[in-house]
Design a protein around this motif. Structure first.
Motif, PDB file in Angstrom:
ATOM      1  N   THR A 292       0.857  -1.192   0.000  1.00  0.00           N
ATOM      2  CA  THR A 292       0.000   0.000   0.000  1.00  0.00           C
ATOM      3  C   THR A 292       0.887   1.235   0.000  1.00  0.00           C
ATOM      4  N   ASN A 318      -3.264  -8.374   5.210  1.00  0.00           N
ATOM      5  CA  ASN A 318      -4.698  -8.456   5.461  1.00  0.00           C
ATOM      6  C   ASN A 318      -5.194  -7.260   6.267  1.00  0.00           C
ATOM      7  N   ALA A 321      -5.346  -4.407   3.805  1.00  0.00           N
ATOM      8  CA  ALA A 321      -6.471  -4.585   2.879  1.00  0.00           C
ATOM      9  C   ALA A 321      -7.792  -4.280   3.573  1.00  0.00           C
ATOM     10  N   ASN A 322      -7.913  -4.696   4.810  1.00  0.00           N
ATOM     11  CA  ASN A 322      -9.148  -4.415   5.550  1.00  0.00           C
ATOM     12  C   ASN A 322      -9.313  -2.911   5.777  1.00  0.00           C
ATOM     13  N   GLU A 324      -8.143  -0.494   3.907  1.00  0.00           N
ATOM     14  CA  GLU A 324      -8.478   0.166   2.639  1.00  0.00           C
ATOM     15  C   GLU A 324      -9.907  -0.142   2.214  1.00  0.00           C
ATOM     16  N   ARG A 325     -10.334  -1.378   2.442  1.00  0.00           N
ATOM     17  CA  ARG A 325     -11.649  -1.799   1.924  1.00  0.00           C
ATOM     18  C   ARG A 325     -12.787  -1.258   2.786  1.00  0.00           C
ATOM     19  N   HIS A 326     -12.626  -1.282   4.111  1.00  0.00           N
ATOM     20  CA  HIS A 326     -13.737  -0.927   4.984  1.00  0.00           C
ATOM     21  C   HIS A 326     -13.512   0.374   5.748  1.00  0.00           C
ATOM     22  N   THR A 363     -18.315  -9.325   7.191  1.00  0.00           N
ATOM     23  CA  THR A 363     -17.505  -8.170   6.811  1.00  0.00           C
ATOM     24  C   THR A 363     -17.841  -6.932   7.599  1.00  0.00           C
ATOM     25  N   SER A 365     -20.326  -5.114   6.984  1.00  0.00           N
ATOM     26  CA  SER A 365     -20.967  -4.192   6.043  1.00  0.00           C
ATOM     27  C   SER A 365     -22.234  -4.835   5.513  1.00  0.00           C
ATOM     28  N   GLY A 370     -19.804  -6.159  -2.460  1.00  0.00           N
ATOM     29  CA  GLY A 370     -18.395  -5.792  -2.499  1.00  0.00           C
ATOM     30  C   GLY A 370     -17.512  -6.985  -2.783  1.00  0.00           C
ATOM     31  N   ARG A 371     -16.200  -6.719  -2.778  1.00  0.00           N
ATOM     32  CA  ARG A 371     -15.262  -7.762  -3.130  1.00  0.00           C
ATOM     33  C   ARG A 371     -14.808  -8.563  -1.911  1.00  0.00           C
ATOM     34  N   GLY A 372     -15.069  -8.084  -0.726  1.00  0.00           N
ATOM     35  CA  GLY A 372     -14.612  -8.789   0.471  1.00  0.00           C
ATOM     36  C   GLY A 372     -15.526  -9.948   0.818  1.00  0.00           C
TER      37      GLY A 372
END
Length: 420
Positions: A292, A318, A321-322, A324-326, A363, A365, A370-372
């Motif tokens: 990142t 991980n 990634a978490n 950035e994603r959430h 997740t 969410s 989403g992609r997760g």
């Protein structure tokens, strides 16, 4: 102010002491009253015999003996009424002292009343000695029974505390712990029955978990081959928007299968770390730049740690990634000694994750498009256990903070899930 907690030992001891004191009091009262009644009865008999002797002496020589009185004005009216029939009678009057007044009287042929009066104080001093003996005996019984209650209650309380501790370790994921072994002994009591029930429940739950893990791993293994073929076939499609969508979804499916296999391996507690000595700050800075680049890195204090670089990179990836994603930017990575912290500035972790820890396929969410797929933090927590590290989660204002605490000494054996 901290509330005082009375455990089973003190409750049992208090109950035994109360019952013992009550029984000792009742028995002491019964013995005291029985002894007093016996002494009064004996005093009546003695006074009656003395009256007979005084009566015979008076009839032979009209002489008063043994302290006898004629028509004593202090004679109780009840006794005076009783002897008017010509019979001898005795009477006991209480005067507030331990020794009562004992009277004996009879009516003479000339109509006068011959009477005797005594207190027998020496006799009733024995009753005081008896009372003191009863008090000492009752106190000894209460103290002894209380001590016995403390001993018995303490033993039972210790067994129950050991059972609770062992049950807590079972709940934390230590599948090899057995409550019956922890409490020691095989006394056929309630604690042993409780230990049997908890061990049986733990065995049943462990068997179900093992079965679920085997099913999950088998399904993932069976899916790996067709998914790999699907990814390969998608790569042969002609370029275009439909082909891109197929390749994207095929890759997501492939990642999901690989993550499920990894979770199954971690749940089986068979993973071992391949240890190396690394400079944690330098390692994290390089990996964050690769994973990142836009994240901020702050190395406050570097440390040499013995860990598995591949697994540590997996945990770090991980967490990033978490975030950035959430979460929301900026993402900040901080290294302080053996502690690694990843923070974002988004809405924070959901309450159920903070209370229960990461859960697969959750997740946090409501957006399921989403992609997760909710395995990132689960894998991070599992890899942290293999490293012997502790992964914690909390919320800041604003954002979510995940902190990895690496151990001072490297793990030498696999750590079961939930033991961290």
């Amino acid at each position: 102010m901290r509330a005082v907690r009375f455990g089973l030992r003190w409750k049992l001891s208090g109950a035994i002491a109360a019952v013992s004191a009550l029984v000792a009091l009742l028995l002491s009262l019964i013995v005291h009253n029985a002894a007093r009644v016996t002494m009064i009865s004996n005093s009546r008999d003695v006074q009656d015999e003395r009256l007979r002797s005084a009566e015979r002496i008076y009839e032979l020589g009209e002489r008063l003996a043994l302290g006898a009185e004629l028509d004593d004005p202090a004679l109780p009216e009840e006794l005076r009424e009783a002897v008017r029939t010509g019979e001898r009678a005795t009477f006991v009057s209480e005067n507030g002292d331990d020794a009562p007044d004992v009277w004996a009287a009879t009516q003479l042929p000339d109509g006068s009343v011959l009477s005797l009066h005594a207190r027998f104080t020496d006799r009733y001093s024995v009753l005081a000695d008896l009372d003191r003996t009863l008090v000492v005996g009752a106190g000894t019984v209460v103290v002894g029974s209380t001590a016995l209650g403390v001993l018995v209650g303490g033993q039972l309380s210790r067994r129950l505390r050991k059972a609770a501790t062992a049950a807590g370790r079972v709940a934390a994921g230590h599948a090899d712990v057995r409550v019956r072994d922890a409490i020691g002994g095989r006394a056929p009591d309630e604690a042993d029955e409780l230990a049997r029930a908890v061990d049986a429940m733990a065995d049943a739950l462990q068997a179900r978990l093992d079965a679920e893990r085997r099913v999950t791993a088998d399904i993932a293994h069976e899916l790996r081959t067709p998914v790999t073929g699907l990814v390969t076939a998608a790569g042969l499609l002609p370029d275009g928007r439909p082909a891109e969508l197929v390749r994207d979804r095929a890759q997501v499916l492939r990642t999901l299968v690989e993550d499920i296999l990894e979770v199954a391996r971690l749940d089986g507690a068979a993973e071992r770390a391949e240890l190396q000595d690394i400079a944690l700050g330098e390692f994290v800075a390089r990996r964050v730049r690769a994973l990142t680049p836009e994240a901020r890195v702050d190395v406050g204090g570097d440390a040499i740690v013995t860990t598995d670089p591949r697994r540590l990179e997996r945990v770090l990836g991980n967490l990033l990634a978490n975030a950035e994603r959430h979460g929301a930017g900026p993402v900040e990575v901080t290294v302080e000694g053996r502690r690694l912290r990843v923070r974002d500035h988004g809405p924070g972790f959901p309450a159920d994750l903070l209370a229960e820890g990461p859960s697969r396929f959750r997740t946090g969410s409501t957006d399921r498009a989403g992609r997760g797929h909710g395995l990132g933090l689960t894998i991070a927590a599992g890899q942290a256990r293999v490293l012997g590290a502790r992964l914690t989660f909390r919320n800041a204002e604003p954002g979510a903070v995940a902190t990895l605490h690496l151990p001072a000494t490297a793990p030498v054996s696999p750590v079961p899930p939930g033991a961290g």
